[in-house]
Motif scaffolding. Sequence first.
Motif, PDB file in Angstrom:
ATOM      1  N   GLN A  55     -11.617   9.793  -2.661  1.00  0.00           N
ATOM      2  CA  GLN A  55     -11.665   9.138  -1.356  1.00  0.00           C
ATOM      3  C   GLN A  55     -10.245   8.701  -0.992  1.00  0.00           C
ATOM      4  O   GLN A  55      -9.368   8.677  -1.842  1.00  0.00           O
ATOM      5  N   TRP A  56     -10.057   8.369   0.266  1.00  0.00           N
ATOM      6  CA  TRP A  56      -8.825   7.705   0.697  1.00  0.00           C
ATOM      7  C   TRP A  56      -9.102   6.211   0.629  1.00  0.00           C
ATOM      8  O   TRP A  56     -10.180   5.758   1.040  1.00  0.00           O
ATOM      9  N   THR A  57      -8.157   5.436   0.097  1.00  0.00           N
ATOM     10  CA  THR A  57      -8.360   3.997  -0.045  1.00  0.00           C
ATOM     11  C   THR A  57      -7.236   3.232   0.641  1.00  0.00           C
ATOM     12  O   THR A  57      -6.060   3.502   0.399  1.00  0.00           O
ATOM     13  N   LEU A  58      -7.610   2.293   1.502  1.00  0.00           N
ATOM     14  CA  LEU A  58      -6.664   1.387   2.141  1.00  0.00           C
ATOM     15  C   LEU A  58      -6.718   0.068   1.384  1.00  0.00           C
ATOM     16  O   LEU A  58      -7.806  -0.506   1.209  1.00  0.00           O
ATOM     17  N   ILE A  59      -5.555  -0.415   0.902  1.00  0.00           N
ATOM     18  CA  ILE A  59      -5.511  -1.644   0.117  1.00  0.00           C
ATOM     19  C   ILE A  59      -4.658  -2.693   0.826  1.00  0.00           C
ATOM     20  O   ILE A  59      -3.510  -2.441   1.177  1.00  0.00           O
ATOM     21  N   PHE A  60      -5.272  -3.864   1.009  1.00  0.00           N
ATOM     22  CA  PHE A  60      -4.600  -4.984   1.665  1.00  0.00           C
ATOM     23  C   PHE A  60      -4.662  -6.193   0.758  1.00  0.00           C
ATOM     24  O   PHE A  60      -5.712  -6.517   0.193  1.00  0.00           O
ATOM     25  N   LEU A  61      -3.542  -6.911   0.614  1.00  0.00           N
ATOM     26  CA  LEU A  61      -3.487  -8.129  -0.188  1.00  0.00           C
ATOM     27  C   LEU A  61      -3.782  -9.348   0.680  1.00  0.00           C
ATOM     28  O   LEU A  61      -3.444  -9.369   1.858  1.00  0.00           O
ATOM     29  N   GLY A  62      -4.351 -10.363   0.047  1.00  0.00           N
ATOM     30  CA  GLY A  62      -4.567 -11.599   0.783  1.00  0.00           C
ATOM     31  C   GLY A  62      -5.252 -12.638  -0.072  1.00  0.00           C
ATOM     32  O   GLY A  62      -5.284 -12.530  -1.293  1.00  0.00           O
ATOM     33  N   TYR A  63      -5.816 -13.641   0.595  1.00  0.00           N
ATOM     34  CA  TYR A  63      -6.567 -14.684  -0.105  1.00  0.00           C
ATOM     35  C   TYR A  63      -7.480 -15.363   0.900  1.00  0.00           C
ATOM     36  O   TYR A  63      -7.201 -15.366   2.106  1.00  0.00           O
ATOM     37  N   THR A  64      -8.578 -15.901   0.429  1.00  0.00           N
ATOM     38  CA  THR A  64      -9.604 -16.392   1.349  1.00  0.00           C
ATOM     39  C   THR A  64      -9.204 -17.644   2.124  1.00  0.00           C
ATOM     40  O   THR A  64      -9.800 -17.935   3.161  1.00  0.00           O
ATOM     41  N   SER A  65      -8.190 -18.385   1.644  1.00  0.00           N
ATOM     42  CA  SER A  65      -7.722 -19.574   2.365  1.00  0.00           C
ATOM     43  C   SER A  65      -6.614 -19.256   3.365  1.00  0.00           C
ATOM     44  O   SER A  65      -6.084 -20.161   4.004  1.00  0.00           O
ATOM     45  N   CYS A  66      -6.270 -17.995   3.489  1.00  0.00           N
ATOM     46  CA  CYS A  66      -5.201 -17.554   4.390  1.00  0.00           C
ATOM     47  C   CYS A  66      -5.566 -17.930   5.832  1.00  0.00           C
ATOM     48  O   CYS A  66      -6.663 -17.610   6.295  1.00  0.00           O
ATOM     49  N   ASP A  68      -4.240 -16.957   8.836  1.00  0.00           N
ATOM     50  CA  ASP A  68      -4.081 -16.057   9.979  1.00  0.00           C
ATOM     51  C   ASP A  68      -3.984 -14.572   9.626  1.00  0.00           C
ATOM     52  O   ASP A  68      -4.803 -13.766  10.072  1.00  0.00           O
ATOM     53  N   ILE A  69      -2.998 -14.172   8.839  1.00  0.00           N
ATOM     54  CA  ILE A  69      -2.768 -12.742   8.571  1.00  0.00           C
ATOM     55  C   ILE A  69      -4.010 -12.073   7.989  1.00  0.00           C
ATOM     56  O   ILE A  69      -4.415 -10.993   8.429  1.00  0.00           O
TER      57      ILE A  69
END
Length: 196
Positions: A55-66, A68-69
């Motif tokens: 498959q093609w996979t898009l990976i984004f970093l973050g955190y649940t308390s973020c 806005d971004i």
Amino acid sequence: MRYMLFLLLLFLIGCEENMPVSEHAIHYEQARAIKAFTLQDQHGNEVTNLDLHNQWTLIFLGYTSCPDICPMTLSKLTEIHSSLKQEHNVKVWFVSVDPYRDTQEKRKAYVEYFNSDFLAISAEHSQLFPFVRNIGLVYAINESKGKEYYVDHSASVALINPQGNLSGIFKAKFALNEVPLIDSAQLIKDFNVIVH
């Protein structure tokens, strides 16, 4: 004259096939291998390199308390996923880089708000940091001992090909006094250039 027009048409067709991505994307013509990793999804399942295959996979970093971004980018990725999945097998991974606060249950509730098909992945920093660096993204947590703190992280999205290798990075657009975000329409265009 007809011969010249025919040559021009061939040239234009040839250029179209090798059309480059925009300035908001990086395309690795030679996809980069991703080192072995073991992470965990929001269901408690182990996630490894094998889960990137076929498959093609898009990976984004973050955190649940973020503030806005993260929510804004996940909204965009929901729209992008809906558009791309009509022609491609595409998965989205939200990788939480705040494993202390983002428990399995918290990640599950958070990502399901956007799309229950997305994976919400995390791990201890000892496993997480090498994986994130390997896919060309970064994050950093300040040394605050309190419960409330910000996590600095890439606003870009990594693209993994069906062989499980890094094929590209879609960069966020930066503008004065605006939250850095990916451009949905541009990402879809650049994705199609890379895939085809």
